[in-house]
Every structure is written in structure tokens, then in C-alpha cells.
Design an enzyme around this catalytic site. Structure first.
Site, PDB file in Angstrom:
ATOM      1  CB  ALA A   1      -1.050   0.051   0.818  1.00 11.87           C
ATOM      2  CG  MET A   2       3.297   1.270  -3.182  1.00 12.91           C
ATOM      3  SD  MET A   2       4.285   1.450  -4.022  1.00 12.91           S
ATOM      4  CE  MET A   2       5.487   2.906  -3.847  1.00 12.91           C
TER       5      MET A   2
ATOM      6  N   GLY B   1       3.955   8.546   0.015  1.00 14.24           N
ATOM      7  CA  GLY B   1       4.968   9.268   1.146  1.00 14.24           C
ATOM      8  C   GLY B   1       5.973   8.165   1.244  1.00 14.24           C
TER       9      GLY B   1
ATOM     10  CB  CYS C   1      -5.993  12.393   4.448  1.00 13.95           C
ATOM     11  SG  CYS C   1      -7.953  11.429   4.861  1.00 13.95           S
TER      12      CYS C   1
ATOM     13  CB  CYS D   1      -8.710   4.910   7.794  1.00 15.05           C
ATOM     14  SG  CYS D   1      -7.516   4.211   6.021  1.00 15.05           S
TER      15      CYS D   1
ATOM     16  CB  SER E   1       4.018   3.933   1.994  1.00 18.01           C
ATOM     17  OG  SER E   1       3.950   4.761   1.229  1.00 18.01           O
TER      18      SER E   1
END
Length: 369
Positions: free
Chosen positions: A7-8, A11, A199, A102, A14
Site C-alpha cells: 500500500a503506497m 509518502g 486527510c 480507515c 510506504s
């Protein structure tokens, strides 16, 4: 070798986590999560989550690592499970943590479920936490080496099955070393600033954002005797423990600052009082999520009540109906319904539950909520 989805977010953390998974010999595919159908409606700029720039940064990092890269549209799930939940919780007078939500519903449920359905073995993320396997085969999650970056609190919602399919390559590292490593690898995100705000609130103004969603909901701010100090446009603009921005006009009799002690969402009444009345030593919680077996009988442990808060010595007990009762040996202040109580034994995360009520049974009389 395992087939893993990395999961990128776009940042540095990741990106380095994905790089370490590649170095470990795994077959890694990079995935960026599109959390809004219109990314500009959330955050813009290089802030580490949810922006158009972040998707580009994630793609460039994947290219530098030589791994396949895809964008997965999770906007519908994110809107319902995280954004709508955030709004409804504030409307009900509670203070949610959207990062836990999340992780629970998106990153380690929807994403992991999709990855497993596609034949992958697990998910790699840049979270700062450590995993180890106990002698009985249980996968344990522990605090990270870097105490300042430890993210085990927001991962306290993970179940044993999810932990078995999770990989946290940064758990034994400190952030400065991760940035240095990113620079050595030639990753452009090496100096990218971290994201700290929610976010999906583009400018960090939670109260203003909630006002747009919920509209005016007039109420009053009162002292503990019930005297009205001012009117307000929405109780959702307040949180338990808040001091700044109250604009009360009339000082307290003793001249000391006042804090939000209680929020009553139906009438919109916000009660303020002295700091010492924020102290609580008993918590009730529901929706428990255990990283392994649930505690069997009273558990002497510590609990963390905020993402970057202190640990409090406590005794935790699971009631017959599944709810969780917490007696705090070390009282805490400013604790609001909706927050998560994450349970630790030493550095190991036992699980979490969502706070529904607090009281100060042995400090003073009367419930807080």
C-alpha cells in the site's frame, strides 16, 4: 517468497517499506488507494495522503523500485466507512479517530480482502509497529522501535487473521534512518513532509468542514451550575477537554481557564468547567476488537487513549455482554466518548474498544458522560 501488495500512499514510509519487501525477496505489487472520486475535494499538495500529487509520488517510487503499480478505487468504501462515520459520530457528540476507522475498514479489510481474492498473500504498509510470532503460533503486534513514530495505537483494531497477512518492515527502524535510506535509494520522497491532519479535511479546519456537512445546529455553552455563557452554532465544533476557541467572554469566578467537560448532542448544550473536573478513572467501551484472544478475567495492563497520548495503568475486564470495563489506576483527563482505548501488556497490543462513557467514581461524584 510471498506475493504481497504494498500500500503506497505517496509518502516516504510506504515507499521504503515496499523497497524492503522487494529486498527480502518477495514478489511485490504497488497499489495506491484513490479515496476520493475528486481528489481536490480532499487534500491538495504534498501532504502524504489522498492528493493527486501523492498518487504521482507513489507511481514514481514504484517505477524506481521496478515493481508493477496500480491505483485501486476505494472512494465509495472510504466515503461510507470513514467520512460518513466521522460526520455521524461528531453529530452524536462523540470524538472519533478516522485513522483507526480507515485501518479497520479500508486498509486492513477492503484492501486485504481484495488482495487475498486476487491471489496475494498479504499486505505491506509503512506503519511503525512490530510483529512477532509467539510459541503457540499467535502473531503478536508490539510497539515500534521509534517511540516517537509508534503507530500501534491506530493498528489496535486489527484481528489475528489480519495480522497474519500483514507486514510492517519499518517497525524496527527510526524515522531518520528511513529518510536516509530513501535518499540512498534515490527515492524522490526522501524529504517529503509527513501528513498530520485528517486527510479528507483539506485545510485542517475540522469545525468549518463539519459546519458545511451538518449546517447550523444552535445551542448554548453553560457552566456547571447551568448558567448560559454564550450561544453557539453547533456542538460538533467542540471536543471534550478543549480550552482554546471557547470565546466565553465571562471569566470564571476564580479566574482560571475553563475546559469543555460535556457535550449533549440532542439539546446542543456544551458544559465547561475547571481542568480538574476533566479527570476520569472509569471507562465503558463497546465494539471490542482483539488482536488475539480476548482477556479472560480482569487484566492488569496499560491503556492508551489518544494516538500520541501517554499510557495509563489500568485493569480491563470484558463483561458478559462483550462490552469492556476499564478502571484507570492512573486517572486521565479530557477523554471523550468515541475515542479508542487500546490495551497493552508491556509493548504488546492486546486489542481495542470504542469508549462510550467515562466517569470519575473515586475522584469526585457524578458521571462525566
Amino acid at each position: 517468497m510471498a506475493r504481497l501488495v504494498a500500500a503506497m500512499s505517496g509518502g516516504v514510509d510506504s515507499a521504503v517499506a515496499a523497497a524492503r519487501a522487494v529486498d527480502a525477496g518477495h514478489d511485490v505489487t504497488g497499489v495506491h488507494l484513490a479515496l476520493s472520486r475528486n481528489p481536490r475535494s480532499y487534500r491538495s499538495g504534498a501532504r502524504g495522503c489522498c492528493s493527486i500529487e501523492d498518487a504521482g509520488d507513489a507511481r514514481r517510487a514504484a517505477d524506481a523500485l521496478g515493481i508493477p503499480f496500480y491505483v485501486w478505487d476505494m472512494s465509495a468504501e472510504f466515503a461510507v466507512e470513514v467520512v460518513d462515520d466521522f460526520v455521524s459520530e461528531y453529530a452524536a457528540g462523540r470524538t472519533p479517530n478516522p485513522c483507526l476507522r480507515c485501518n479497520e475498514k479500508i486498509k486492513f479489510a477492503a484492501v486485504l480482502d481484495r488482495a487475498l481474492a486476487l491471489g496475494f498473500d498479504g499486505v505491506v504498509t509503512g506503519h511503525y509497529a512490530q510483529l512477532s510470532t509467539a510459541t503457540d503460533g499467535t502473531v503478536e503486534m508490539h510497539r515500534s522501535e521509534d517511540a516517537g513514530k509508534d503507530q500501534s495505537y491506530v493498528l489496535g483494531v486489527l484481528t489475528q487473521d489480519q495480522l497474519r497477512h500483514s507486514h510492517f518492515p519499518l517497525g524496527g527502524s527510526v524515522k531518520t534512518d528511513v529518510r536516509d535510506e530513501a535518499a540512498r535509494r534515490g527515492l524522490q520522497v526522501a524529504t517529503k513532509p509527513d501528513s498530520h491532519d485528517i486527510c479528507f479535511v483539506a485545510d485542517g479546519d475540522n469545525a468549518g468542514w463539519l459546519a458545511e456537512k451538518l449546517g447550523p445546529r444552535p445551542g448554548v455553552v453553560v457552566d456547571e451550575a447551568g448558567a448560559v455563557l454564550r450561544e453557539h452554532d453547533g456542538a460538533y465544533a467542540y471536543t471534550i477537554g478543549q480550552r482554546r476557541g471557547l470565546r466565553l467572554g465571562v471569566p470564571a469566578d476564580d479566574g482560571k481557564p475553563r475546559f469543555v467537560l460535556d457535550i449533549e448532542p440532542v439539546s446542543g448544550t456544551v458544559t465547561v468547567g475547571p481542568r480538574e473536573h476533566l479527570l476520569v478513572d472509569t471507562l465503558e467501551a463497546d465494539r471490542p476488537l482483539w488482536c488475539g484472544a480476548a482477556p479472560d478475567g480482569p487484566l492488569e495492563c496499560t491503556v492508551q487513549l489518544r494516538a500520541h497520548g501517554a499510557e495509563h495503568r489500568a485493569v480491563v475486564e470484558v463483561l458478559d455482554d462483550g462490552r469492556v470495563h476499564v478502571d484507570l489506576v492512573d486517572p486521565a483527563e479530557g477523554i471523550a466518548p468515541g475515542q479508542a482505548a487500546v490495551v497493552y501488556v508491556g509493548t504488546r497490543v492486546v486489542g481495542s474498544a470504542t469508549i462510550t462513557a467515562t466517569s470519575r467514581s473515586s475522584i469526585s461524584s457524578g458521571p462525566v458522560r
